[in-house]
Design an enzyme around this catalytic site. Structure first.
Site, mmCIF file in Angstrom:
data_model
loop_
_atom_site.group_PDB
_atom_site.id
_atom_site.type_symbol
_atom_site.label_atom_id
_atom_site.label_comp_id
_atom_site.label_asym_id
_atom_site.label_seq_id
_atom_site.Cartn_x
_atom_site.Cartn_y
_atom_site.Cartn_z
ATOM 1 N N ASP A 178 -11.478 2.617 3.410
ATOM 2 C CA ASP A 178 -11.830 1.205 3.249
ATOM 3 C C ASP A 178 -13.331 1.046 2.987
ATOM 4 O O ASP A 178 -13.780 -0.005 2.548
ATOM 5 C CB ASP A 178 -11.521 0.436 4.556
ATOM 6 C CG ASP A 178 -10.216 -0.332 4.498
ATOM 7 O OD1 ASP A 178 -9.832 -0.774 3.408
ATOM 8 O OD2 ASP A 178 -9.592 -0.497 5.570
ATOM 9 N N LYS A 226 0.839 -1.202 0.000
ATOM 10 C CA LYS A 226 0.000 0.000 0.000
ATOM 11 C C LYS A 226 0.872 1.249 0.000
ATOM 12 O O LYS A 226 0.613 2.212 -0.721
ATOM 13 C CB LYS A 226 -0.954 -0.014 1.214
ATOM 14 C CG LYS A 226 -2.093 -1.006 1.028
ATOM 15 C CD LYS A 226 -2.935 -1.254 2.268
ATOM 16 C CE LYS A 226 -3.937 -2.382 1.961
ATOM 17 N NZ LYS A 226 -4.783 -2.792 3.070
ATOM 18 N N GLN A 281 -5.244 -1.815 9.248
ATOM 19 C CA GLN A 281 -5.080 -3.108 8.583
ATOM 20 C C GLN A 281 -5.687 -4.216 9.435
ATOM 21 O O GLN A 281 -5.361 -4.349 10.617
ATOM 22 C CB GLN A 281 -3.589 -3.367 8.319
ATOM 23 C CG GLN A 281 -3.293 -4.610 7.517
ATOM 24 C CD GLN A 281 -3.812 -4.544 6.068
ATOM 25 O OE1 GLN A 281 -3.877 -3.469 5.472
ATOM 26 N NE2 GLN A 281 -4.185 -5.672 5.514
#
Ligand code: GUN
Length: 286
Positions: free
Chosen positions: A124, A57, A101
Protein backbone atom coordinates in the site's frame (compact mmCIF):
# COMPACT_ATOMS: atom_id res chain seq x y z
CA UNK A 1 -22.68 16.98 -33.77
CA UNK A 2 -20.87 19.98 -35.27
CA UNK A 3 -17.17 19.91 -36.14
CA UNK A 4 -16.66 22.74 -33.68
CA UNK A 5 -18.18 20.73 -30.85
CA UNK A 6 -16.02 17.70 -31.75
CA UNK A 7 -12.90 19.91 -31.66
CA UNK A 8 -13.90 21.24 -28.23
CA UNK A 9 -14.59 17.89 -26.58
CA UNK A 10 -12.16 16.63 -23.99
CA UNK A 11 -10.35 13.40 -24.60
CA UNK A 12 -11.77 10.93 -22.11
CA UNK A 13 -8.97 9.10 -20.30
CA UNK A 14 -10.14 5.48 -20.31
CA UNK A 15 -8.87 4.06 -17.03
CA UNK A 16 -10.53 0.71 -17.67
CA UNK A 17 -8.70 0.21 -20.98
CA UNK A 18 -5.32 1.38 -19.60
CA UNK A 19 -5.79 -0.84 -16.55
CA UNK A 20 -6.59 -3.86 -18.75
CA UNK A 21 -3.48 -3.18 -20.80
CA UNK A 22 -1.22 -2.96 -17.71
CA UNK A 23 -2.76 -6.11 -16.19
CA UNK A 24 -1.98 -7.99 -19.43
CA UNK A 25 1.65 -6.80 -19.15
CA UNK A 26 1.78 -7.92 -15.49
CA UNK A 27 0.26 -11.29 -16.36
CA UNK A 28 2.86 -11.79 -19.07
CA UNK A 29 5.75 -10.96 -16.71
CA UNK A 30 4.36 -13.13 -13.88
CA UNK A 31 3.86 -16.10 -16.23
CA UNK A 32 7.65 -16.19 -16.71
CA UNK A 33 8.45 -16.22 -12.97
CA UNK A 34 9.20 -19.50 -11.18
CA UNK A 35 7.96 -18.09 -7.84
CA UNK A 36 4.56 -16.41 -8.12
CA UNK A 37 4.13 -13.12 -6.26
CA UNK A 38 1.81 -13.55 -3.27
CA UNK A 39 -0.51 -10.99 -1.67
CA UNK A 40 -2.15 -11.32 1.76
CA UNK A 41 -5.15 -9.13 2.48
CA UNK A 42 -6.39 -8.68 6.05
CA UNK A 43 -10.03 -7.77 6.48
CA UNK A 44 -11.41 -7.02 9.94
CA UNK A 45 -15.14 -6.74 10.56
CA UNK A 46 -18.24 -6.47 8.39
CA UNK A 47 -17.92 -3.22 6.45
CA UNK A 48 -19.75 -3.95 3.18
CA UNK A 49 -17.62 -1.66 0.99
CA UNK A 50 -14.40 -3.18 2.38
CA UNK A 51 -15.68 -6.70 1.63
CA UNK A 52 -16.37 -5.65 -1.98
CA UNK A 53 -12.90 -4.04 -2.35
CA UNK A 54 -11.22 -7.14 -0.95
CA UNK A 55 -13.19 -9.45 -3.27
CA UNK A 56 -12.07 -7.29 -6.20
CA UNK A 57 -8.44 -7.43 -5.05
CA UNK A 58 -8.55 -11.23 -4.84
CA UNK A 59 -10.13 -11.50 -8.31
CA UNK A 60 -7.48 -9.13 -9.71
CA UNK A 61 -4.70 -11.35 -8.31
CA UNK A 62 -6.25 -14.34 -10.06
CA UNK A 63 -6.54 -12.39 -13.31
CA UNK A 64 -2.77 -11.79 -13.45
CA UNK A 65 -1.74 -15.21 -12.06
CA UNK A 66 -0.70 -14.06 -8.57
CA UNK A 67 -1.14 -16.07 -5.39
CA UNK A 68 -3.44 -14.45 -2.83
CA UNK A 69 -4.85 -15.08 0.64
CA UNK A 70 -7.66 -13.24 2.40
CA UNK A 71 -7.57 -13.31 6.21
CA UNK A 72 -10.92 -12.38 7.69
CA UNK A 73 -11.07 -11.46 11.37
CA UNK A 74 -14.25 -10.71 13.31
CA UNK A 75 -15.06 -7.10 14.26
CA UNK A 76 -14.25 -8.10 17.86
CA UNK A 77 -10.62 -9.05 17.02
CA UNK A 78 -8.10 -7.53 19.40
CA UNK A 79 -5.06 -5.45 18.49
CA UNK A 80 -2.81 -8.30 19.70
CA UNK A 81 -4.58 -10.85 17.48
CA UNK A 82 -4.20 -8.58 14.50
CA UNK A 83 -0.51 -7.89 15.20
CA UNK A 84 0.10 -11.62 15.63
CA UNK A 85 -1.35 -12.22 12.16
CA UNK A 86 0.76 -9.42 10.66
CA UNK A 87 3.86 -10.92 12.27
CA UNK A 88 3.04 -14.38 10.87
CA UNK A 89 2.58 -12.93 7.37
CA UNK A 90 5.82 -10.92 7.69
CA UNK A 91 7.64 -14.24 8.16
CA UNK A 92 5.74 -16.17 5.45
CA UNK A 93 7.90 -16.69 2.34
CA UNK A 94 4.87 -17.23 0.05
CA UNK A 95 3.68 -13.72 0.89
CA UNK A 96 5.41 -10.77 -0.76
CA UNK A 97 2.76 -8.12 -0.10
CA UNK A 98 0.57 -7.47 2.95
CA UNK A 99 -2.40 -5.14 2.99
CA UNK A 100 -4.68 -4.37 5.93
CA UNK A 101 -7.94 -3.12 4.45
CA UNK A 102 -8.88 0.25 5.95
CA UNK A 103 -10.82 1.49 7.78
CA UNK A 104 -10.25 -0.86 10.72
CA UNK A 105 -12.89 -1.01 13.48
CA UNK A 106 -12.51 1.99 15.81
CA UNK A 107 -10.95 0.05 18.72
CA UNK A 108 -7.94 -0.92 16.56
CA UNK A 109 -5.04 1.44 15.95
CA UNK A 110 -4.36 1.70 12.21
CA UNK A 111 -1.01 3.45 12.65
CA UNK A 112 0.33 0.67 14.90
CA UNK A 113 -0.85 -2.01 12.47
CA UNK A 114 0.83 -0.24 9.53
CA UNK A 115 4.04 0.27 11.55
CA UNK A 116 4.19 -3.47 12.14
CA UNK A 117 3.98 -4.50 8.47
CA UNK A 118 7.45 -5.32 7.12
CA UNK A 119 8.27 -2.26 4.93
CA UNK A 120 9.49 -4.68 2.23
CA UNK A 121 5.93 -6.11 2.09
CA UNK A 122 4.09 -2.78 2.43
CA UNK A 123 2.43 -2.79 -1.00
CA UNK A 124 0.00 0.00 0.00
CA UNK A 125 3.06 2.24 0.61
CA UNK A 126 1.56 3.37 3.94
CA UNK A 127 4.51 2.51 6.24
CA UNK A 128 6.42 5.61 7.43
CA UNK A 129 9.63 4.14 5.98
CA UNK A 130 8.10 3.93 2.50
CA UNK A 131 6.40 7.32 2.84
CA UNK A 132 9.85 8.74 3.73
CA UNK A 133 11.47 7.00 0.75
CA UNK A 134 8.86 8.57 -1.52
CA UNK A 135 9.46 11.98 0.05
CA UNK A 136 13.23 11.87 -0.65
CA UNK A 137 12.67 10.75 -4.23
CA UNK A 138 13.90 7.18 -3.80
CA UNK A 139 10.67 5.16 -3.58
CA UNK A 140 10.50 1.38 -3.21
CA UNK A 141 6.73 1.26 -3.70
CA UNK A 142 4.35 3.92 -4.96
CA UNK A 143 1.00 4.58 -3.26
CA UNK A 144 -1.60 2.92 -5.45
CA UNK A 145 -4.08 5.67 -6.36
CA UNK A 146 -1.52 8.42 -7.13
CA UNK A 147 0.64 5.86 -8.96
CA UNK A 148 -2.41 4.96 -11.05
CA UNK A 149 -2.94 8.63 -11.89
CA UNK A 150 0.70 9.05 -12.94
CA UNK A 151 0.28 6.03 -15.24
CA UNK A 152 -2.92 7.50 -16.73
CA UNK A 153 -1.07 10.75 -17.48
CA UNK A 154 1.95 8.92 -18.90
CA UNK A 155 -0.10 6.62 -21.14
CA UNK A 156 -2.21 9.54 -22.35
CA UNK A 157 0.95 11.37 -23.47
CA UNK A 158 0.62 14.14 -20.85
CA UNK A 159 3.97 15.44 -19.67
CA UNK A 160 3.94 16.84 -16.12
CA UNK A 161 7.32 18.60 -16.28
CA UNK A 162 6.99 22.36 -15.87
CA UNK A 163 3.18 22.24 -15.63
CA UNK A 164 1.16 24.00 -12.95
CA UNK A 165 -0.49 21.20 -10.98
CA UNK A 166 -3.18 21.74 -8.37
CA UNK A 167 -4.17 18.93 -6.00
CA UNK A 168 -7.38 19.44 -4.06
CA UNK A 169 -7.31 17.30 -0.90
CA UNK A 170 -4.45 16.48 1.48
CA UNK A 171 -5.13 12.94 2.68
CA UNK A 172 -2.23 10.61 3.44
CA UNK A 173 -3.60 8.07 0.93
CA UNK A 174 -4.10 10.39 -2.08
CA UNK A 175 -3.54 14.16 -1.77
CA UNK A 176 -0.13 14.29 -0.07
CA UNK A 177 1.55 11.47 -2.05
CA UNK A 178 -0.04 12.78 -5.27
CA UNK A 179 1.56 16.18 -4.69
CA UNK A 180 4.91 14.52 -4.00
CA UNK A 181 4.79 12.41 -7.18
CA UNK A 182 3.81 15.36 -9.37
CA UNK A 183 6.70 17.31 -7.82
CA UNK A 184 9.03 14.38 -8.48
CA UNK A 185 7.89 14.54 -12.12
CA UNK A 186 8.93 18.23 -12.14
CA UNK A 187 5.45 19.72 -11.90
CA UNK A 188 4.92 23.00 -10.02
CA UNK A 189 2.53 21.86 -7.35
CA UNK A 190 -0.07 23.58 -5.17
CA UNK A 191 -2.04 21.61 -2.56
CA UNK A 192 -5.49 22.96 -1.67
CA UNK A 193 -7.69 21.89 1.22
CA UNK A 194 -10.75 22.84 3.24
CA UNK A 195 -9.07 25.96 4.65
CA UNK A 196 -7.79 27.24 1.30
CA UNK A 197 -8.99 30.73 0.48
CA UNK A 198 -10.22 31.46 -3.04
CA UNK A 199 -10.21 27.79 -4.01
CA UNK A 200 -11.73 28.52 -7.42
CA UNK A 201 -8.90 30.98 -8.21
CA UNK A 202 -6.30 28.37 -7.21
CA UNK A 203 -7.99 25.69 -9.33
CA UNK A 204 -8.13 28.01 -12.34
CA UNK A 205 -4.32 28.19 -12.27
CA UNK A 206 -4.09 24.47 -12.93
CA UNK A 207 -2.89 22.94 -16.16
CA UNK A 208 -3.33 19.61 -14.38
CA UNK A 209 -6.08 19.54 -11.74
CA UNK A 210 -6.48 16.54 -9.43
CA UNK A 211 -9.50 16.45 -7.14
CA UNK A 212 -9.60 14.08 -4.16
CA UNK A 213 -12.10 15.66 -1.78
CA UNK A 214 -14.99 13.18 -1.75
CA UNK A 215 -17.78 15.66 -2.48
CA UNK A 216 -20.16 15.11 -5.39
CA UNK A 217 -19.76 17.57 -8.29
CA UNK A 218 -17.58 19.88 -6.15
CA UNK A 219 -15.39 21.00 -9.06
CA UNK A 220 -17.51 23.09 -11.40
CA UNK A 221 -16.74 24.48 -14.87
CA UNK A 222 -15.92 27.98 -13.53
CA UNK A 223 -13.04 26.43 -11.51
CA UNK A 224 -11.34 24.92 -14.56
CA UNK A 225 -9.21 26.79 -17.08
CA UNK A 226 -9.76 25.98 -20.77
CA UNK A 227 -7.56 23.10 -21.92
CA UNK A 228 -6.78 21.80 -18.41
CA UNK A 229 -6.26 18.10 -17.70
CA UNK A 230 -8.82 17.11 -15.05
CA UNK A 231 -8.32 14.01 -12.89
CA UNK A 232 -11.22 12.95 -10.68
CA UNK A 233 -10.44 10.70 -7.71
CA UNK A 234 -13.90 11.06 -6.15
CA UNK A 235 -16.31 8.18 -5.66
CA UNK A 236 -19.53 9.78 -4.48
CA UNK A 237 -23.28 9.43 -4.87
CA UNK A 238 -25.28 12.30 -6.34
CA UNK A 239 -28.75 13.33 -5.10
CA UNK A 240 -30.32 10.52 -7.17
CA UNK A 241 -27.96 7.95 -5.64
CA UNK A 242 -25.97 7.65 -8.88
CA UNK A 243 -22.19 7.11 -8.67
CA UNK A 244 -20.32 10.31 -9.51
CA UNK A 245 -16.95 11.93 -8.97
CA UNK A 246 -15.81 15.20 -7.41
CA UNK A 247 -16.06 16.86 -10.80
CA UNK A 248 -19.26 18.09 -12.45
CA UNK A 249 -18.43 16.05 -15.55
CA UNK A 250 -21.15 17.47 -17.83
CA UNK A 251 -20.09 21.05 -17.11
CA UNK A 252 -16.30 20.54 -17.06
CA UNK A 253 -15.83 18.09 -19.93
CA UNK A 254 -16.36 20.66 -22.72
CA UNK A 255 -13.65 22.90 -21.18
CA UNK A 256 -10.99 20.30 -20.38
CA UNK A 257 -8.42 18.90 -22.83
CA UNK A 258 -8.48 15.54 -21.01
CA UNK A 259 -10.74 14.24 -18.25
CA UNK A 260 -11.22 11.01 -16.29
CA UNK A 261 -14.78 9.70 -15.99
CA UNK A 262 -16.32 8.21 -12.84
CA UNK A 263 -16.66 5.30 -12.96
CA UNK A 264 -13.99 4.06 -15.37
CA UNK A 265 -11.21 6.59 -14.77
CA UNK A 266 -8.93 6.49 -11.73
CA UNK A 267 -10.83 3.69 -9.93
CA UNK A 268 -9.71 0.72 -12.05
CA UNK A 269 -6.07 1.81 -11.76
CA UNK A 270 -5.79 1.56 -7.97
CA UNK A 271 -5.95 -2.24 -7.75
CA UNK A 272 -3.76 -2.54 -10.85
CA UNK A 273 -1.03 -0.54 -9.08
CA UNK A 274 -1.43 -2.79 -6.03
CA UNK A 275 -0.68 -5.76 -8.30
CA UNK A 276 2.30 -3.88 -9.72
CA UNK A 277 3.63 -3.17 -6.19
CA UNK A 278 3.22 -6.84 -5.25
CA UNK A 279 5.24 -7.83 -8.31
CA UNK A 280 7.90 -5.27 -7.27
CA UNK A 281 7.94 -6.77 -3.75
CA UNK A 282 8.39 -10.28 -5.14
CA UNK A 283 11.24 -9.15 -7.41
CA UNK A 284 12.97 -7.50 -4.44
CA UNK A 285 13.20 -10.92 -2.83
CA UNK A 286 14.44 -12.91 -5.85
N1 GUN B 1 -9.39 1.45 1.98
C1 GUN B 1 -9.71 2.30 0.97
N2 GUN B 1 -8.69 2.41 0.10
C2 GUN B 1 -7.68 1.64 0.58
C3 GUN B 1 -6.38 1.34 0.12
O1 GUN B 1 -5.90 1.83 -0.91
N3 GUN B 1 -5.67 0.47 0.89
C4 GUN B 1 -6.15 -0.06 2.03
N4 GUN B 1 -5.37 -0.87 2.73
N5 GUN B 1 -7.36 0.21 2.49
C5 GUN B 1 -8.13 1.04 1.76
Amino acid sequence: MTAERVAQMAKIIDGKAISTQIRAELRDEISKMSTKPGLAVILVGDDMASHTYVRNKKAACEEVGMYSEVHMLPATATQDELLELVDKLNRDDKIHGILAQLPLPAHLDEAIVIDNIDPAKDVDCFHPYNVGKLMIGDPVFLPCTPAGIMKLLERSGIDVAGKRCVVVGRSNIVGKPMAMMLLQANGTVTVCHSKTQNLADECRQAEILVSAVGRAKFITADMVSPGAVVIDVGMNRDRDGKLCGDVDFAGVEPKASHITPVPGGVGPMTITMLLSNTLTAAKLRI
